[in-house]
Motif scaffolding. Structure first.
Motif, short mmCIF file in Angstrom:
data_model
loop_
_atom_site.label_atom_id
_atom_site.label_comp_id
_atom_site.label_asym_id
_atom_site.label_seq_id
_atom_site.Cartn_x
_atom_site.Cartn_y
_atom_site.Cartn_z
N TYR A 87 4.94 -21.57 -7.55
CA TYR A 87 5.17 -20.72 -8.73
C TYR A 87 6.45 -19.89 -8.63
N ASP A 88 7.28 -20.18 -7.61
CA ASP A 88 8.53 -19.41 -7.45
C ASP A 88 8.29 -17.91 -7.41
N ILE A 89 7.30 -17.48 -6.66
CA ILE A 89 6.94 -16.06 -6.61
C ILE A 89 7.91 -15.30 -5.72
N ASN A 90 8.35 -14.13 -6.17
CA ASN A 90 9.33 -13.36 -5.42
C ASN A 90 8.70 -12.46 -4.36
N TYR A 91 7.57 -11.86 -4.70
CA TYR A 91 6.92 -10.94 -3.75
C TYR A 91 5.41 -11.17 -3.78
N THR A 92 4.75 -10.76 -2.68
CA THR A 92 3.29 -10.68 -2.71
C THR A 92 2.91 -9.29 -2.19
N ALA A 93 1.73 -8.80 -2.61
CA ALA A 93 1.25 -7.51 -2.14
C ALA A 93 -0.27 -7.56 -2.04
N ALA A 94 -0.79 -7.25 -0.85
CA ALA A 94 -2.23 -7.37 -0.63
C ALA A 94 -2.96 -6.04 -0.75
N SER A 95 -2.24 -4.98 -1.11
CA SER A 95 -2.87 -3.66 -1.30
C SER A 95 -1.95 -2.85 -2.20
N PHE A 96 -2.45 -1.71 -2.67
CA PHE A 96 -1.60 -0.85 -3.49
C PHE A 96 -0.46 -0.25 -2.67
N ASP A 97 -0.67 -0.03 -1.37
CA ASP A 97 0.42 0.48 -0.52
C ASP A 97 1.54 -0.56 -0.42
N GLU A 98 1.15 -1.82 -0.22
CA GLU A 98 2.16 -2.88 -0.16
C GLU A 98 2.86 -3.04 -1.51
N LEU A 99 2.08 -2.91 -2.57
CA LEU A 99 2.66 -3.06 -3.92
C LEU A 99 3.68 -1.96 -4.17
N TYR A 100 3.37 -0.75 -3.73
CA TYR A 100 4.31 0.35 -3.90
C TYR A 100 5.63 0.01 -3.20
N ASP A 101 5.56 -0.48 -1.97
CA ASP A 101 6.78 -0.81 -1.22
C ASP A 101 7.60 -1.88 -1.92
N VAL A 102 6.93 -2.89 -2.47
CA VAL A 102 7.62 -3.96 -3.21
C VAL A 102 8.35 -3.37 -4.42
N LEU A 103 7.65 -2.56 -5.18
CA LEU A 103 8.23 -2.02 -6.42
C LEU A 103 9.37 -1.06 -6.11
N LYS A 104 9.22 -0.32 -5.03
CA LYS A 104 10.27 0.62 -4.61
C LYS A 104 11.54 -0.17 -4.24
N GLU A 105 11.33 -1.29 -3.56
CA GLU A 105 12.48 -2.13 -3.17
C GLU A 105 13.16 -2.70 -4.42
N PHE A 106 12.36 -3.20 -5.36
CA PHE A 106 12.90 -3.76 -6.61
C PHE A 106 13.69 -2.67 -7.36
N TYR A 107 13.13 -1.50 -7.43
CA TYR A 107 13.71 -0.36 -8.14
C TYR A 107 15.04 0.06 -7.48
N ASP A 108 15.01 0.20 -6.17
CA ASP A 108 16.22 0.63 -5.45
C ASP A 108 17.36 -0.38 -5.61
N LYS A 109 17.01 -1.68 -5.59
CA LYS A 109 18.03 -2.73 -5.78
C LYS A 109 18.64 -2.64 -7.17
N LEU A 110 17.77 -2.40 -8.15
CA LEU A 110 18.21 -2.35 -9.55
C LEU A 110 19.17 -1.20 -9.78
N TYR A 111 18.89 -0.07 -9.15
CA TYR A 111 19.71 1.12 -9.39
C TYR A 111 20.83 1.27 -8.37
N ALA A 112 20.94 0.31 -7.44
CA ALA A 112 21.98 0.41 -6.39
C ALA A 112 23.38 0.26 -7.00
#
Ligand code: MG
Length: 241
Positions: free
Chosen positions: A216-241
């Motif tokens: 499915y060409d998936i970019n990230y996986t997250a097995a908990s809300f803590d992991e999901l937060y880290d993924v979204l933070k990374e996506f966010y930081d890249k976008l605003y870099a």
């Protein structure tokens, strides 16, 4: 430009099964029937088969709504000839829509998101019945955290269709690069993100994860809300870099 977080609703932020179970118990008790786990499993199985029939055009939505309760009540030994099954279905949806249940950890996760990703906007992208989705969102207080909700029923198109996500992006007014789709379903959320060329995060992955990620060409996986937060933070930081 914003960072747009597109969350699936059921089994991502809300526990659909918990609401469904509660509502089924209520309508069965109203009809003087005993709720049991076996009867709940029977209903779920009948419902699933009927929705598949609906997707294939074999049954209408009102037909499905009636038939799922006919099968359940007959399973319980009832004569359904004098019962208004559509009214029972309507009571069932009403009861569900007043009884949303958040997945465990959602309030803490949203608080963390709002503090750590202050410019991100939070949207819901969901397939289903509008009354049911909006009611459950409202009843849990989730609405206060959201910038918008996209329900397939009112859009005339559903995940995983490309048109569904095209409509969402057009409404948001941001380029697709600003969006990330977060969801538990491969066939609606992950496939939809792929169809629309959007970044994706598979939440609570299971099964052969490397194989599905590739498929499915998936970019990230997250097995908990803590992991999901880290993924979204990374996506966010890249976008605003
Ligand atoms: Mg889901």
């Amino acid at each position: 430009m914003h960072c747009d977080l597109l969350f699936d609703l059921d089994q991502t932020l809300l526990d659909f099964h918990a609401s469904e179970r509660l509502a089924l118990k209520a309508v069965m008790e109203d009809a003087d029937l005993t709720f049991t786990e076996e009867r709940y499993a029977f209903f779920k199985q009948a419902n699933k088969a009927l929705w598949l029939g609906f997707e294939k055009g074999l049954i209408s939505k009102p037909g499905l709504f009636e038939e799922r309760f006919r099968r359940l009540f007959e399973e319980c030994g009832c004569d359904t000839s004098g019962i208004d099954l559509l009214r029972i279905n309507s009571d069932f949806i009403d009861c569900m829509s007043h009884n949303g249940v958040l997945m465990e950890g959602v309030p803490e996760f949203l608080g963390k998101l709002e503090a750590g990703l202050p410019d991100a906007r939070i949207y819901i992208v969901t397939n289903g019945v509008e009354r049911n989705a909006l009611g459950r969102i409202r009843s849990t207080g989730l609405s206060a955290h959201l910038d918008g909700v996209f329900v397939s029923e009112t859009m005339g198109t559903a995940k995983p269709a490309r048109e569904y996500f095209d409509q969402v992006i057009e409404t948001l007014g941001d380029p697709g690069e600003c969006c990330i789709v977060i969801g538990d379903s491969l066939t609606s959320d992950m496939l939809g993100a792929r169809n629309a060329g959007l970044t994706s995060c598979w939440f609570m992955p299971r099964g052969d994860i490397p194989e599905e990620v590739k498929k499915y060409d998936i970019n990230y996986t997250a097995a908990s809300f803590d992991e999901l937060y880290d993924v979204l933070k990374e996506f966010y930081d890249k976008l605003y870099a």
